[in-house]
Design a protein around this motif. Structure first.
Motif, short mmCIF file in Angstrom:
data_model
loop_
_atom_site.label_atom_id
_atom_site.label_comp_id
_atom_site.label_asym_id
_atom_site.label_seq_id
_atom_site.Cartn_x
_atom_site.Cartn_y
_atom_site.Cartn_z
N THR A 42 0.86 -1.36 -0.09
CA THR A 42 -0.05 -0.01 -0.19
C THR A 42 0.85 1.33 0.00
O THR A 42 0.66 2.24 -0.75
CB THR A 42 -0.98 -0.02 1.17
OG1 THR A 42 -1.65 -1.09 1.07
CG2 THR A 42 -1.73 1.23 1.28
N LYS A 43 2.01 1.40 0.62
CA LYS A 43 2.98 2.38 0.88
C LYS A 43 3.57 2.67 -0.59
O LYS A 43 3.60 3.49 -0.99
CB LYS A 43 3.86 2.25 1.95
CG LYS A 43 3.53 2.29 3.37
CD LYS A 43 4.39 1.91 4.32
CE LYS A 43 4.04 2.09 5.70
NZ LYS A 43 5.18 1.84 6.61
N LYS A 44 3.75 1.36 -1.16
CA LYS A 44 4.44 1.37 -2.60
C LYS A 44 3.55 2.14 -3.54
O LYS A 44 3.86 2.69 -4.53
CB LYS A 44 4.86 -0.07 -3.06
CG LYS A 44 6.04 -0.64 -2.18
CD LYS A 44 6.44 -1.83 -2.86
CE LYS A 44 7.68 -2.35 -2.05
NZ LYS A 44 7.95 -3.90 -2.24
N ASN A 48 4.59 5.19 -5.43
CA ASN A 48 5.05 5.02 -6.80
C ASN A 48 4.05 4.97 -8.20
O ASN A 48 4.45 4.96 -9.13
CB ASN A 48 6.06 3.60 -6.94
CG ASN A 48 7.42 3.63 -5.97
OD1 ASN A 48 7.88 4.70 -5.79
ND2 ASN A 48 7.20 2.77 -5.13
N PHE A 49 2.90 4.83 -7.87
CA PHE A 49 1.89 4.64 -8.82
C PHE A 49 1.83 5.81 -9.49
O PHE A 49 1.33 6.90 -8.77
CB PHE A 49 0.55 4.02 -8.27
CG PHE A 49 -0.49 3.91 -9.17
CD1 PHE A 49 -0.14 3.20 -10.56
CD2 PHE A 49 -1.84 4.37 -9.02
CE1 PHE A 49 -1.54 2.93 -11.58
CE2 PHE A 49 -2.74 4.04 -10.03
CZ PHE A 49 -2.44 3.44 -11.12
N ASN A 107 6.27 -4.09 -7.80
CA ASN A 107 6.29 -2.66 -7.89
C ASN A 107 5.51 -2.14 -9.00
O ASN A 107 5.65 -1.07 -9.61
CB ASN A 107 7.51 -2.18 -8.09
CG ASN A 107 8.42 -2.23 -6.74
OD1 ASN A 107 7.94 -2.48 -5.81
ND2 ASN A 107 9.67 -2.27 -6.98
N GLY A 108 4.41 -2.82 -9.49
CA GLY A 108 3.42 -2.49 -10.44
C GLY A 108 3.75 -2.51 -11.61
O GLY A 108 3.00 -2.20 -12.73
N LYS A 109 4.80 -3.06 -12.05
CA LYS A 109 5.41 -3.13 -13.44
C LYS A 109 4.97 -4.56 -14.20
O LYS A 109 5.79 -5.59 -14.15
CB LYS A 109 7.08 -3.06 -13.55
CG LYS A 109 7.51 -1.82 -13.13
CD LYS A 109 9.09 -1.68 -13.32
CE LYS A 109 9.43 -0.26 -12.55
NZ LYS A 109 10.91 -0.20 -12.58
N ASP A 110 3.71 -4.49 -14.52
CA ASP A 110 3.11 -5.94 -15.06
C ASP A 110 3.24 -5.75 -16.55
O ASP A 110 2.34 -4.90 -17.26
CB ASP A 110 1.77 -6.10 -14.49
CG ASP A 110 1.02 -7.22 -14.75
OD1 ASP A 110 0.43 -7.94 -13.79
OD2 ASP A 110 1.66 -7.92 -15.76
N PRO A 111 3.65 -6.33 -17.20
CA PRO A 111 4.07 -6.28 -18.75
C PRO A 111 2.54 -6.56 -19.41
O PRO A 111 2.44 -6.30 -20.40
CB PRO A 111 5.08 -7.48 -19.25
CG PRO A 111 5.27 -8.51 -17.78
CD PRO A 111 4.99 -7.55 -16.56
N ALA A 112 1.93 -7.42 -18.85
CA ALA A 112 0.42 -7.63 -19.31
C ALA A 112 -0.26 -6.62 -19.60
O ALA A 112 -1.19 -6.86 -20.28
CB ALA A 112 -0.25 -8.86 -18.50
N ILE A 130 -5.23 7.45 -0.84
CA ILE A 130 -4.62 7.21 -2.63
C ILE A 130 -5.57 8.37 -3.16
O ILE A 130 -5.03 8.70 -4.44
CB ILE A 130 -5.38 5.99 -2.93
CG1 ILE A 130 -4.41 5.89 -4.24
CG2 ILE A 130 -6.75 5.98 -3.08
CD1 ILE A 130 -4.72 4.24 -4.93
N GLY A 131 -6.08 9.32 -2.58
CA GLY A 131 -6.80 10.30 -3.24
C GLY A 131 -5.97 11.29 -4.24
O GLY A 131 -6.16 11.75 -5.29
N ASP A 132 -4.77 11.57 -3.64
CA ASP A 132 -3.80 12.78 -4.13
C ASP A 132 -3.27 11.99 -5.56
O ASP A 132 -2.80 12.49 -6.49
CB ASP A 132 -2.73 13.16 -3.16
CG ASP A 132 -3.32 14.15 -2.21
OD1 ASP A 132 -4.40 14.57 -2.44
OD2 ASP A 132 -2.71 14.22 -1.26
N VAL A 133 -2.94 10.78 -5.09
CA VAL A 133 -2.26 9.84 -6.38
C VAL A 133 -3.34 9.69 -7.54
O VAL A 133 -2.80 10.01 -8.74
CB VAL A 133 -2.12 8.40 -5.85
CG1 VAL A 133 -1.54 7.56 -7.06
CG2 VAL A 133 -1.10 8.24 -4.85
#
Length: 315
Positions: A42-44, A48-49, A107-112, A130-133
């Motif tokens: 969740t922190k990541k 990073n998202f 880390n969210g890097k999903d090639p699919a 997550i609102g600001d993101v």
């Protein structure tokens, strides 16, 4: 993989924590309770998202209709090219979650998902976190909620699929108390719902807010609304027929009968089997489990939180 095994480093012991059940703990993060298994991921997400303007984010509190909405969103957006996807793929594989899959394993890097023009991603993370993101781009947010009593009962049944539940049961009495006190994964439930609802009222072009009950009452109407919100409306002479087909193909009876959704196998990044996501799918099931005093207890909180805020819902 053992159910509810911790997959991340143990959180800082200085962080406020509360016992959930068995040896599972919830940790306070930015005002919300996050299950220890997903605290680091969740922190990541927050750090990073980077949502794309074309992203569609399905946000929800656990057990409020997430699986159903994933199927509907996938069918609405990819209606012509993905006709058989739901037959052979679990909705949670088609639409991965930010904190329970993507940022947990890579880390969210999903090639699919790099080649898709529209990415549909799920999250249970509260808007307060997550609102600001999400506001950093023009991504669309779809939020689904459900009657608090049905939500609680569905979560209680869901957790019974865990091995630890039978070793050290999470009683319904304890579940009700924790729900009312807000100490559940991604809770408090009421704060979670109200924050996304407030955003939908402020910016209806960005946040689509719908209830489980509205979908059950008139799925065709809500699918039509969703398609318009997402910028891919149903058009032409057979528009209503296409809507009807999607509503039927994503219905509980249809989805729950696909072999992939009846599977007792466990996904890589989630500690419960695929079939744990399909149990009942009905409105009012809480009446079969909650005692009158439990219903009164939850309803009192609902009036205090929802009704006092102008959201007359949940009773």
């Amino acid at each position: 993989m053992e159910a509810f095994a911790h997959q991340n480093p143990h959180p800082d012991s200085a962080i406020q924590k509360q016992k959930w059940f068995s040896d599972e703990f919830l940790y306070k993060f930015k005002g919300s309770w996050i299950w220890s298994t997903y605290l680091e991921s969740t922190k990541k997400v927050v750090e990073n998202f980077k949502p794309l303007p074309t992203d569609v984010i399905l946000a929800s509190f656990p057990k409020t209709g997430t699986t159903w909405l994933k199927a509907l969103l996938h069918s609405i957006i990819f209606r012509s090219s993905e006709e058989n996807s739901l037959i052979f793929n679990h909705p949670h594989e088609l639409i991965p979650s930010l904190e329970t899959k993507l940022f947990l394993e890579s880390n969210g890097k999903d090639p699919a998902f790099t080649d898709q023009k529209v990415r549909i991603l799920g999250t249970h993370i509260p808007y307060q976190i997550i609102g600001d993101v999400l506001n950093s781009s023009d991504c669309k947010i779809v939020y689904v909620t459900r009657n608090p009593k049905d939500t609680l009962v569905s979560l209680w049944h869901f957790i019974q699929k865990a091995k630890k539940f039978h070793e050290d049961p999470w009683t319904l009495e304890a579940a009700v108390d924790q729900f009312c006190n807000g100490v559940l994964p991604f809770g408090p439930y009421y704060d979670h719902v109200l924050a996304y609802r407030e955003e939908s009222l402020k910016r209806p072009w960005k946040v689509f807010f719908v209830t489980f009950e509205e979908l059950k009452d008139d799925g065709n109407k809500q699918v039509k609304r969703l398609a318009g919100f997402l910028g891919c409306p149903f058009e032409g002479e057979n528009a209503e027929e296409k809507i009807e087909e999607i509503v039927k193909s994503c219905g509980f009876e249809t989805l729950s009968n696909h072999e992939v959704n009846k599977s007792s196998e466990t996904p890589e990044c989630f500690p419960l089997p695929y079939n744990s996501f399909f149990r009942n799918g009905k409105v009012g099931d809480h009446e079969n489990y909650l005692k009158p005093e439990m219903i009164h207890q939850i309803d009192a909180i609902t009036r205090q939180k929802f009704h006092a805020s102008g959201f007359v819902y949940g009773i």
